[in-house]
Design a protein around this motif. Structure first.
Motif, PDB file in Angstrom:
ATOM      1  N   LEU A   1       9.141  -1.444  -1.103  1.00 39.78           N
ATOM      2  CA  LEU A   1       8.684  -0.102  -1.453  1.00 39.78           C
ATOM      3  C   LEU A   1       8.182  -0.047  -2.891  1.00 39.78           C
ATOM      4  O   LEU A   1       7.164   0.601  -3.179  1.00 39.78           O
ATOM      5  CB  LEU A   1       9.809   0.907  -1.247  1.00 39.78           C
ATOM      6  CG  LEU A   1       9.456   2.376  -1.510  1.00 39.78           C
ATOM      7  CD1 LEU A   1       8.318   2.840  -0.603  1.00 39.78           C
ATOM      8  CD2 LEU A   1      10.686   3.269  -1.327  1.00 39.78           C
ATOM      9  N   LEU A   2       8.875  -0.736  -3.794  1.00 37.55           N
ATOM     10  CA  LEU A   2       8.403  -0.802  -5.182  1.00 37.55           C
ATOM     11  C   LEU A   2       7.036  -1.495  -5.251  1.00 37.55           C
ATOM     12  O   LEU A   2       6.165  -1.086  -6.037  1.00 37.55           O
ATOM     13  CB  LEU A   2       9.413  -1.550  -6.050  1.00 37.55           C
ATOM     14  CG  LEU A   2      10.703  -0.809  -6.397  1.00 37.55           C
ATOM     15  CD1 LEU A   2      11.657  -1.728  -7.151  1.00 37.55           C
ATOM     16  CD2 LEU A   2      10.394   0.430  -7.238  1.00 37.55           C
ATOM     17  N   ALA A   3       6.854  -2.534  -4.446  1.00 31.87           N
ATOM     18  CA  ALA A   3       5.553  -3.200  -4.395  1.00 31.87           C
ATOM     19  C   ALA A   3       4.484  -2.248  -3.882  1.00 31.87           C
ATOM     20  O   ALA A   3       3.345  -2.239  -4.384  1.00 31.87           O
ATOM     21  CB  ALA A   3       5.633  -4.438  -3.501  1.00 31.87           C
ATOM     22  N   ASP A   4       4.825  -1.426  -2.880  1.00 26.47           N
ATOM     23  CA  ASP A   4       3.871  -0.448  -2.353  1.00 26.47           C
ATOM     24  C   ASP A   4       3.484   0.580  -3.411  1.00 26.47           C
ATOM     25  O   ASP A   4       2.307   0.930  -3.555  1.00 26.47           O
ATOM     26  CB  ASP A   4       4.477   0.280  -1.141  1.00 26.47           C
ATOM     27  CG  ASP A   4       4.680  -0.636   0.053  1.00 26.47           C
ATOM     28  OD1 ASP A   4       3.853  -1.545   0.241  1.00 26.47           O
ATOM     29  OD2 ASP A   4       5.660  -0.446   0.780  1.00 26.47           O
ATOM     30  N   ILE A   5       4.469   1.072  -4.142  1.00 25.98           N
ATOM     31  CA  ILE A   5       4.226   2.113  -5.143  1.00 25.98           C
ATOM     32  C   ILE A   5       3.388   1.580  -6.292  1.00 25.98           C
ATOM     33  O   ILE A   5       2.469   2.242  -6.786  1.00 25.98           O
ATOM     34  CB  ILE A   5       5.559   2.682  -5.654  1.00 25.98           C
ATOM     35  CG1 ILE A   5       6.292   3.422  -4.525  1.00 25.98           C
ATOM     36  CG2 ILE A   5       5.339   3.626  -6.840  1.00 25.98           C
ATOM     37  CD1 ILE A   5       7.701   3.840  -4.875  1.00 25.98           C
ATOM     38  N   THR A   6       3.716   0.356  -6.724  1.00 33.38           N
ATOM     39  CA  THR A   6       3.025  -0.217  -7.886  1.00 33.38           C
ATOM     40  C   THR A   6       1.848  -1.101  -7.508  1.00 33.38           C
ATOM     41  O   THR A   6       1.095  -1.517  -8.393  1.00 33.38           O
ATOM     42  CB  THR A   6       4.014  -1.062  -8.710  1.00 33.38           C
ATOM     43  OG1 THR A   6       4.499  -2.156  -7.906  1.00 33.38           O
ATOM     44  CG2 THR A   6       5.189  -0.213  -9.169  1.00 33.38           C
TER      45      THR A   6
ATOM     46  N   SER B   1       0.849  -1.193   0.000  1.00 34.54           N
ATOM     47  CA  SER B   1       0.000   0.000   0.000  1.00 34.54           C
ATOM     48  C   SER B   1       0.875   1.229   0.000  1.00 34.54           C
ATOM     49  O   SER B   1       2.055   1.179   0.379  1.00 34.54           O
ATOM     50  CB  SER B   1      -0.918   0.014   1.231  1.00 34.54           C
ATOM     51  OG  SER B   1      -0.203   0.434   2.368  1.00 34.54           O
ATOM     52  N   ARG B   2       0.296   2.346  -0.386  1.00 31.67           N
ATOM     53  CA  ARG B   2       1.032   3.609  -0.407  1.00 31.67           C
ATOM     54  C   ARG B   2       0.886   4.345   0.922  1.00 31.67           C
ATOM     55  O   ARG B   2       1.223   5.521   1.015  1.00 31.67           O
ATOM     56  CB  ARG B   2       0.537   4.476  -1.564  1.00 31.67           C
ATOM     57  CG  ARG B   2       0.742   3.823  -2.928  1.00 31.67           C
ATOM     58  CD  ARG B   2       0.412   4.766  -4.068  1.00 31.67           C
ATOM     59  NE  ARG B   2       0.592   4.110  -5.348  1.00 31.67           N
ATOM     60  CZ  ARG B   2      -0.389   3.639  -6.101  1.00 31.67           C
ATOM     61  NH1 ARG B   2      -1.637   3.758  -5.673  1.00 31.67           N
ATOM     62  NH2 ARG B   2      -0.136   3.057  -7.260  1.00 31.67           N
ATOM     63  N   GLY B   3       0.369   3.644   1.936  1.00 30.21           N
ATOM     64  CA  GLY B   3       0.177   4.248   3.240  1.00 30.21           C
ATOM     65  C   GLY B   3       1.258   3.841   4.222  1.00 30.21           C
ATOM     66  O   GLY B   3       2.446   4.077   4.008  1.00 30.21           O
ATOM     67  N   SER B   4       0.851   3.187   5.310  1.00 30.02           N
ATOM     68  CA  SER B   4       1.783   2.868   6.394  1.00 30.02           C
ATOM     69  C   SER B   4       2.853   1.870   5.960  1.00 30.02           C
ATOM     70  O   SER B   4       3.993   1.926   6.438  1.00 30.02           O
ATOM     71  CB  SER B   4       1.012   2.329   7.600  1.00 30.02           C
ATOM     72  OG  SER B   4       0.187   1.238   7.225  1.00 30.02           O
ATOM     73  N   SER B   5       2.513   0.958   5.054  1.00 28.10           N
ATOM     74  CA  SER B   5       3.508  -0.001   4.566  1.00 28.10           C
ATOM     75  C   SER B   5       4.641   0.721   3.837  1.00 28.10           C
ATOM     76  O   SER B   5       5.823   0.474   4.093  1.00 28.10           O
ATOM     77  CB  SER B   5       2.846  -1.020   3.644  1.00 28.10           C
ATOM     78  OG  SER B   5       3.796  -1.914   3.100  1.00 28.10           O
ATOM     79  N   ALA B   6       4.272   1.622   2.937  1.00 32.13           N
ATOM     80  CA  ALA B   6       5.280   2.397   2.204  1.00 32.13           C
ATOM     81  C   ALA B   6       6.099   3.255   3.159  1.00 32.13           C
ATOM     82  O   ALA B   6       7.316   3.421   2.983  1.00 32.13           O
ATOM     83  CB  ALA B   6       4.608   3.265   1.143  1.00 32.13           C
ATOM     84  N   LEU B   7       5.451   3.805   4.185  1.00 35.67           N
ATOM     85  CA  LEU B   7       6.152   4.650   5.147  1.00 35.67           C
ATOM     86  C   LEU B   7       7.212   3.842   5.904  1.00 35.67           C
ATOM     87  O   LEU B   7       8.346   4.304   6.088  1.00 35.67           O
ATOM     88  CB  LEU B   7       5.160   5.271   6.126  1.00 35.67           C
ATOM     89  CG  LEU B   7       5.756   6.187   7.206  1.00 35.67           C
ATOM     90  CD1 LEU B   7       6.454   7.382   6.567  1.00 35.67           C
ATOM     91  CD2 LEU B   7       4.664   6.644   8.172  1.00 35.67           C
ATOM     92  N   LEU B   8       6.866   2.632   6.350  1.00 37.73           N
ATOM     93  CA  LEU B   8       7.832   1.790   7.044  1.00 37.73           C
ATOM     94  C   LEU B   8       9.022   1.478   6.148  1.00 37.73           C
ATOM     95  O   LEU B   8      10.182   1.569   6.574  1.00 37.73           O
ATOM     96  CB  LEU B   8       7.170   0.486   7.498  1.00 37.73           C
ATOM     97  CG  LEU B   8       8.120  -0.561   8.101  1.00 37.73           C
ATOM     98  CD1 LEU B   8       8.759  -0.044   9.386  1.00 37.73           C
ATOM     99  CD2 LEU B   8       7.398  -1.879   8.342  1.00 37.73           C
TER     100      LEU B   8
END
Length: 254
Positions: free
Chosen positions: A78-83, A22-29
């Motif tokens: 992070l790439l998984a979160d973005i895409t 996700s582009r939320g808390s997962s990406a932030l971590l």
């Protein structure tokens, strides 16, 4: 992309506590973790010592090998979160099976040996690390990877024997690597290796492999403590999450 994201939600493991990718808390971590890892690598470049010019660079240290694998794991995450890519998410989870237990092993060995005698892990010629830098190398990677596993990942499915096999390959592969570096540099990265004979080194690396495998088992156990555990229905052989094990973070609400 919206359809891909919907499919990712539909196939997410029911025990996964928080939304990821996700582009939320997962990406932030993942972004915070990568920032810490970049800080650690920059310290090696901006504060050179004889290891910078030696064969193998700082990759002679298990700490830096683990840090590199942790950085790769979080970069893919992070790439998984973005895409919102399920494929990249699966790759990140696969890398985590090696990187999280390895970082736990590194933290346990480093702080344990340091408590016994700092000279076992820090050569006399090496400058003393500031405490914040010490944490960035030897504590934050394991904490970040464990947090990613517990809150943003499905549970590990690896059994103990395969985990022990993976740990053994890593441990004895590292032994081969440092012996090769020694042939060129005439010194070991950790002073501990200088005081051990060959038999004792075999014992050290075998024990480390076992400890890493036990770390994997401990992470599996901790995951189920935090997120619950699936039960297999004897009627149809399918796994389901009982109501008593639900967590508010379960995205499927099962």
């Amino acid at each position: 992309m919206a359809a891909d994201y919907a499919r990712a939600l539909a196939h997410r493991h029911p025990l996964q506590r928080l939304e990821s990718p996700s582009r939320g808390s997962s990406a932030l971590l993942h972004l915070i973790g990568l920032s810490s890892f970049a800080y650690s690598f920059s310290y090696l470049v901006l504060n050179p010592n004889p290891v910078n010019e030696s064969y193998g660079w700082h990759l002679q240290y298990l700490t830096i090998i683990g840090l590199s694998l942790a950085a790769l794991t979080f970069a893919v995450g992070l790439l998984a979160d973005i895409t919102t890519s399920p494929r990249l998410f699966a790759i990140k989870n696969g890398l985590s099976v090696a990187s999280a237990p390895m970082e736990c092993l590194i933290s346990m060995l480093y702080w344990g040996l340091r408590a016994i005698d700092t000279k076992l892990v820090q050569p006399e010629w090496a400058p003393v690390l500031p405490f914040s830098v010490d944490l960035s190398f030897h504590a934050i990677p394991s904490l970040a990877l464990v947090a990613d596993l517990l809150f943003f990942s499905p549970p590990y499915t690896v059994a103990f024997l395969p985990a022990l096999g993976l740990s053994g390959c890593i441990a004895f592969g590292y032994w081969f690597w440092i012996e090769r570096c020694y042939q060129y540099n005439n010194f070991y990265p950790y002073p501990l290796f200088e005081v051990l004979d060959t038999t004792q080194r075999i014992g050290l690396f075998a024990s480390s492999a076992l400890l890493m495998a036990l770390s994997t088992a401990a992470l599996v156990w901790l995951y189920h403590v935090v997120n619950g555990k699936e039960e297999v229905s004897k009627a149809n052989g399918h796994a389901h999450t009982p109501a008593s094990k639900q967590r508010s973070g379960n995205v499927q609400g099962q």
